[in-house]
Design a protein around this motif. Structure first.
Motif, PDB file in Angstrom:
ATOM      1  N   GLY A   1      -8.589   5.711   1.743  1.00 39.91           N
ATOM      2  CA  GLY A   1      -7.279   6.303   1.469  1.00 39.91           C
ATOM      3  C   GLY A   1      -6.856   6.130   0.025  1.00 39.91           C
ATOM      4  O   GLY A   1      -6.304   7.052  -0.584  1.00 39.91           O
TER       5      GLY A   1
ATOM      6  N   ALA B   1     -15.358   3.867   7.475  1.00 36.19           N
ATOM      7  CA  ALA B   1     -13.946   4.173   7.705  1.00 36.19           C
ATOM      8  C   ALA B   1     -13.603   4.359   9.178  1.00 36.19           C
ATOM      9  O   ALA B   1     -12.523   3.980   9.623  1.00 36.19           O
ATOM     10  CB  ALA B   1     -13.546   5.410   6.906  1.00 36.19           C
TER      11      ALA B   1
ATOM     12  N   LEU C   1       1.116   4.085  -2.971  1.00 39.94           N
ATOM     13  CA  LEU C   1       0.855   5.504  -2.748  1.00 39.94           C
ATOM     14  C   LEU C   1       2.046   6.345  -3.198  1.00 39.94           C
ATOM     15  O   LEU C   1       1.882   7.417  -3.798  1.00 39.94           O
ATOM     16  CB  LEU C   1       0.547   5.756  -1.271  1.00 39.94           C
ATOM     17  CG  LEU C   1      -0.767   5.154  -0.761  1.00 39.94           C
ATOM     18  CD1 LEU C   1      -0.891   5.339   0.755  1.00 39.94           C
ATOM     19  CD2 LEU C   1      -1.972   5.763  -1.469  1.00 39.94           C
TER      20      LEU C   1
ATOM     21  N   ALA D   1     -10.780   2.018   5.970  1.00 36.07           N
ATOM     22  CA  ALA D   1      -9.818   3.120   5.939  1.00 36.07           C
ATOM     23  C   ALA D   1      -8.886   2.991   4.737  1.00 36.07           C
ATOM     24  O   ALA D   1      -8.538   3.988   4.093  1.00 36.07           O
ATOM     25  CB  ALA D   1      -9.015   3.141   7.238  1.00 36.07           C
TER      26      ALA D   1
ATOM     27  N   ALA E   1      -8.925   8.445  -2.204  1.00 40.95           N
ATOM     28  CA  ALA E   1      -8.454   9.829  -2.110  1.00 40.95           C
ATOM     29  C   ALA E   1      -7.161  10.025  -2.903  1.00 40.95           C
ATOM     30  O   ALA E   1      -6.984  11.049  -3.580  1.00 40.95           O
ATOM     31  CB  ALA E   1      -8.255  10.211  -0.649  1.00 40.95           C
ATOM     32  N   ALA E   2      -6.255   9.053  -2.837  1.00 39.51           N
ATOM     33  CA  ALA E   2      -4.979   9.170  -3.552  1.00 39.51           C
ATOM     34  C   ALA E   2      -5.198   9.137  -5.065  1.00 39.51           C
ATOM     35  O   ALA E   2      -4.557   9.885  -5.812  1.00 39.51           O
ATOM     36  CB  ALA E   2      -4.040   8.041  -3.127  1.00 39.51           C
TER      37      ALA E   2
ATOM     38  N   THR F   1       0.832  -1.205   0.000  1.00 38.95           N
ATOM     39  CA  THR F   1       0.000   0.000   0.000  1.00 38.95           C
ATOM     40  C   THR F   1       0.866   1.255   0.000  1.00 38.95           C
ATOM     41  O   THR F   1       0.648   2.189  -0.788  1.00 38.95           O
ATOM     42  CB  THR F   1      -0.936   0.018   1.220  1.00 38.95           C
ATOM     43  OG1 THR F   1      -1.780  -1.140   1.172  1.00 38.95           O
ATOM     44  CG2 THR F   1      -1.790   1.269   1.242  1.00 38.95           C
ATOM     45  N   GLU F   2       1.861   1.296   0.885  1.00 43.00           N
ATOM     46  CA  GLU F   2       2.737   2.463   0.959  1.00 43.00           C
ATOM     47  C   GLU F   2       3.506   2.645  -0.348  1.00 43.00           C
ATOM     48  O   GLU F   2       3.685   3.771  -0.835  1.00 43.00           O
ATOM     49  CB  GLU F   2       3.702   2.309   2.134  1.00 43.00           C
ATOM     50  CG  GLU F   2       3.010   2.382   3.493  1.00 43.00           C
ATOM     51  CD  GLU F   2       3.887   1.846   4.611  1.00 43.00           C
ATOM     52  OE1 GLU F   2       5.075   1.540   4.343  1.00 43.00           O
ATOM     53  OE2 GLU F   2       3.383   1.719   5.747  1.00 43.00           O
TER      54      GLU F   2
END
Length: 253
Positions: free
Chosen positions: A68, A55, A23, A64, A71-72, A19-20
């Motif tokens: 996220g 969320a 992003l 969540a 939104a990204a 995930t990181e």
């Protein structure tokens, strides 16, 4: 024009490095793209767009995570990159609400587009695995709008339990299948490409990244297979203007 294609990230709370890394990729690499195509299985599981409403109440972290990622993606879209989402075999319940919140458009599977100056067929890839008869039967059920409506009408906790059950059953079934059964059927690949009149196919699903030289209707053709993302590595295909697609792996920070 720069077009980027990815698939099979299988995002879930238990894999935070992927995930990181994703992003970071969105903020850095993806911003050079005029268009981003996500060819299925962005998420490991998707129980319905109303997950976005939970969320602050969902202890599993899935809600969540979904919010996220949406939104990204929207930030990327607002920066000028067109985003297209295709359903995979894990996230076939992704709907119009998530797409809207992500600033993306849902893309049918299969889809033919002109990329790099040629007609290109985009697919998730699971429909090409016709030798896996058990999975093909499930796929037919899972893509049926009536079945999907019945599932989405279930209480959300029941859907969470169902998703976990399906993942467990899939893992157990795959552990007992021969490797070639879970790969694409070569004859089906040729038939589908001939049906759509293309000599270039890009798909994911099999987690076997490669470029295959084949023949379709007595013409040379290529099948590009995207890889699945791991904690230390991601995969993309980049198409610059009229150049050939470039399949490449890259390290995740």
């Amino acid at each position: 024009m720069t077009t980027l294609l990815i698939s099979d990230l299988h995002l879930h709370p238990g894999s935070p490095r992927v995930t990181e890394g994703f992003l970071h990729w969105l903020e850095a690499r993806a911003r050079v793209g005029d268009a981003l195509y996500i060819l299925g299985d962005l998420f490991e599981a998707w129980i319905g767009d109303d997950l976005l409403d939970l969320a602050e109440q969902d202890s599993t972290g899935n809600a969540a995570l979904a919010a996220g990622i949406a939104a990204a993606l929207r930030r990327l879209a607002e920066g000028g990159t067109a985003i297209y989402l295709m359903h995979g075999n894990r996230d076939f319940l992704v709907g119009s609400r998530f797409a809207a919140e992500a600033g993306a458009s849902l893309l049918p599977d299969p889809t033919v587009l002109e990329l790099g100056g040629k007609r290109v067929l985009l697919m998730h890839g699971d429909s090409l695995c016709t030798r896996d008869e058990a999975y093909m039967a499930f796929r037919q059920q899972a893509r049926d709008p009536q079945w999907q409506a019945q599932v989405l009408a279930m209480p959300i906790q029941e859907r969470i339990a169902l998703a976990g059950q399906l993942r467990k059953q899939s893992g157990e079934a795959n552990s007992n299948k021969a490797e070639d059964i879970m790969d694409v059927t070569p004859g089906e690949v040729v038939n589908v490409m001939a049906e759509h009149g293309v000599t270039t196919l890009i798909h994911g699903h099999t987690h076997r990244p490669a470029v295959h030289e084949i023949e379709v209707d007595s013409r040379p053709a290529r099948r590009y297979v995207l890889g699945d993302w791991q904690p230390a590595k991601g995969w993309e295909i980049a198409i610059e203007d009229s150049s050939e697609p470039q399949l490449q792996a890259f390290p995740l920070p």
